[in-house]
Design a protein around this motif. Structure first.
Motif, PDB file in Angstrom:
ATOM      1  N   PHE A 282      -4.963 -13.352   4.470  1.00 24.78           N
ATOM      2  CA  PHE A 282      -5.028 -11.792   4.398  1.00 24.78           C
ATOM      3  C   PHE A 282      -3.831 -11.389   3.744  1.00 24.78           C
ATOM      4  CE2 PHE A 282      -7.389 -12.713   8.305  1.00 24.78           C
ATOM      5  CZ  PHE A 282      -8.803 -12.236   7.859  1.00 24.78           C
ATOM      6  N   GLU A 283      -3.893 -10.817   2.676  1.00 20.52           N
ATOM      7  CA  GLU A 283      -2.973 -10.074   1.749  1.00 20.52           C
ATOM      8  C   GLU A 283      -2.480  -8.713   2.506  1.00 20.52           C
ATOM      9  OE1 GLU A 283      -1.679 -10.821  -1.124  1.00 20.52           O
ATOM     10  OE2 GLU A 283      -2.803 -12.980  -0.878  1.00 20.52           O
ATOM     11  N   PRO A 284      -1.272  -8.331   2.494  1.00 17.98           N
ATOM     12  CA  PRO A 284      -0.726  -7.188   2.852  1.00 17.98           C
ATOM     13  C   PRO A 284      -1.536  -5.967   2.106  1.00 17.98           C
ATOM     14  CG  PRO A 284       0.913  -8.158   1.468  1.00 17.98           C
ATOM     15  CD  PRO A 284      -0.197  -8.913   1.618  1.00 17.98           C
ATOM     16  N   TYR A 285      -1.581  -4.713   2.833  1.00 17.65           N
ATOM     17  CA  TYR A 285      -2.345  -3.753   2.302  1.00 17.65           C
ATOM     18  C   TYR A 285      -1.516  -2.234   2.612  1.00 17.65           C
ATOM     19  CZ  TYR A 285      -6.261  -0.723   0.269  1.00 17.65           C
ATOM     20  OH  TYR A 285      -6.807   0.185  -0.315  1.00 17.65           O
ATOM     21  N   VAL A 286      -0.480  -2.052   1.910  1.00 16.82           N
ATOM     22  CA  VAL A 286       0.432  -1.273   2.101  1.00 16.82           C
ATOM     23  C   VAL A 286       0.837  -0.180   0.922  1.00 16.82           C
ATOM     24  CG1 VAL A 286       1.531  -2.383   4.149  1.00 16.82           C
ATOM     25  CG2 VAL A 286       2.482  -2.649   1.832  1.00 16.82           C
ATOM     26  N   HIS A 287       1.252   1.154   1.245  1.00 22.82           N
ATOM     27  CA  HIS A 287       1.779   1.895   0.202  1.00 22.82           C
ATOM     28  C   HIS A 287       3.019   2.321   0.734  1.00 22.82           C
ATOM     29  CE1 HIS A 287       1.353   5.251  -2.551  1.00 22.82           C
ATOM     30  NE2 HIS A 287       2.311   5.702  -1.800  1.00 22.82           N
ATOM     31  N   ILE A 288       4.181   1.991  -0.155  1.00 24.58           N
ATOM     32  CA  ILE A 288       5.453   2.054   0.510  1.00 24.58           C
ATOM     33  C   ILE A 288       5.933   3.230  -0.443  1.00 24.58           C
ATOM     34  CG2 ILE A 288       7.758   1.182   0.347  1.00 24.58           C
ATOM     35  CD1 ILE A 288       6.553  -1.500   0.767  1.00 24.58           C
ATOM     36  N   VAL A 289       6.501   4.211   0.366  1.00 24.97           N
ATOM     37  CA  VAL A 289       7.305   5.474  -0.324  1.00 24.97           C
ATOM     38  C   VAL A 289       8.836   5.325  -0.369  1.00 24.97           C
ATOM     39  CG1 VAL A 289       7.702   7.814  -0.187  1.00 24.97           C
ATOM     40  CG2 VAL A 289       5.211   6.981   0.169  1.00 24.97           C
ATOM     41  N   ASP A 290       9.199   4.749  -1.124  1.00 28.48           N
ATOM     42  CA  ASP A 290      10.891   4.581  -1.264  1.00 28.48           C
ATOM     43  C   ASP A 290      11.787   5.560  -2.188  1.00 28.48           C
ATOM     44  OD1 ASP A 290      13.431   3.528  -1.284  1.00 28.48           O
ATOM     45  OD2 ASP A 290      12.807   1.412  -1.908  1.00 28.48           O
ATOM     46  N   ASP A 291      11.664   6.817  -1.752  1.00 28.52           N
ATOM     47  CA  ASP A 291      12.267   7.900  -2.316  1.00 28.52           C
ATOM     48  C   ASP A 291      13.178   8.743  -1.546  1.00 28.52           C
ATOM     49  OD1 ASP A 291      12.608  10.419  -3.571  1.00 28.52           O
ATOM     50  OD2 ASP A 291      10.518  10.557  -4.325  1.00 28.52           O
ATOM     51  N   PRO A 292      14.601   8.578  -2.289  1.00 35.48           N
ATOM     52  CA  PRO A 292      15.612   9.281  -1.291  1.00 35.48           C
ATOM     53  C   PRO A 292      15.334  10.664  -1.062  1.00 35.48           C
ATOM     54  CG  PRO A 292      16.500   7.848  -3.478  1.00 35.48           C
ATOM     55  CD  PRO A 292      14.997   7.953  -3.490  1.00 35.48           C
ATOM     56  N   GLN A 293      14.403  11.305  -1.624  1.00 30.57           N
ATOM     57  CA  GLN A 293      14.214  12.684  -1.044  1.00 30.57           C
ATOM     58  C   GLN A 293      13.734  12.692   0.339  1.00 30.57           C
ATOM     59  OE1 GLN A 293      11.283  14.785  -3.504  1.00 30.57           O
ATOM     60  NE2 GLN A 293      12.292  14.218  -5.484  1.00 30.57           N
ATOM     61  N   TRP A 294      13.291  11.642   0.852  1.00 29.12           N
ATOM     62  CA  TRP A 294      12.819  11.543   2.170  1.00 29.12           C
ATOM     63  C   TRP A 294      14.147  11.142   3.151  1.00 29.12           C
ATOM     64  CZ3 TRP A 294       8.009  12.227   4.312  1.00 29.12           C
ATOM     65  CH2 TRP A 294       6.906  12.616   3.640  1.00 29.12           C
ATOM     66  N   THR A 295      15.414  11.048   2.681  1.00 25.76           N
ATOM     67  CA  THR A 295      16.397  10.863   3.476  1.00 25.76           C
ATOM     68  C   THR A 295      16.598  11.683   4.595  1.00 25.76           C
ATOM     69  OG1 THR A 295      17.404   9.555   1.616  1.00 25.76           O
ATOM     70  CG2 THR A 295      19.005  10.337   3.570  1.00 25.76           C
TER      71      THR A 295
END
Length: 100
Positions: free
Chosen positions: A46-59
Motif C-alpha cells: 500500500f502506497e501512502p496517500y498524504v497531502h503535506i502542508v509544509d509552510d512556515p505561515q502555519w508556525t
C-alpha cells in the motif's frame, strides 16, 4: 485561526492531511515525513496517500485551531501529533520501521 494562513482547499480530501506547525526540529520533521511516505501493509503493497502542508505561515497554529478549521471545511478526519511520534504512535526513536 490566524488570518495569515489559508486552509488547503485544492487537494484530494481522500488523502491524509498533514500540516506542519512546528519548525523547531528539522531532523524530527524529516523523520516524520519519511515515515509517512513509507509503503505499508502485510506485504508493503500500500502506497501512502498524504497531502503535506509544509509552510512556515502555519508556525504556532495550535491543534485546537487546526481542528476547528478542519470542522469548518468539512474535513473527514483530522489527527494531530507531535513531530517526535511515528504514525503508529510510538516515539520515532523506538519504532523499528521509522527511519530515525
Amino acid at each position: 485561526m490566524s488570518d495569515r494562513v489559508e486552509w488547503p482547499t485544492e487537494r484530494d480530501k481522500e488523502a491524509a492531511l498533514i500540516i506542519r506547525t512546528d519548525y523547531g526540529d528539522e531532523p524530527a520533521w524529516a523523520a516524520v515525513k519519511a515515515a509517512l511516505m513509507m509503503t505499508w501493509g502485510e506485504d508493503e503493497d500500500f502506497e501512502p496517500y498524504v497531502h503535506i502542508v509544509d509552510d512556515p505561515q502555519w508556525t504556532g497554529i495550535t491543534p485546537a485551531e487546526v481542528l476547528s478549521q478542519a470542522a469548518a471545511h468539512s474535513e473527514p478526519a483530522v489527527s494531530s501529533t507531535s513531530p517526535t511520534t511515528s504514525r503508529c504512535g510510538s516515539p520515532l526513536s523506538h519504532c523499528s520501521r521509522c527511519p530515525c
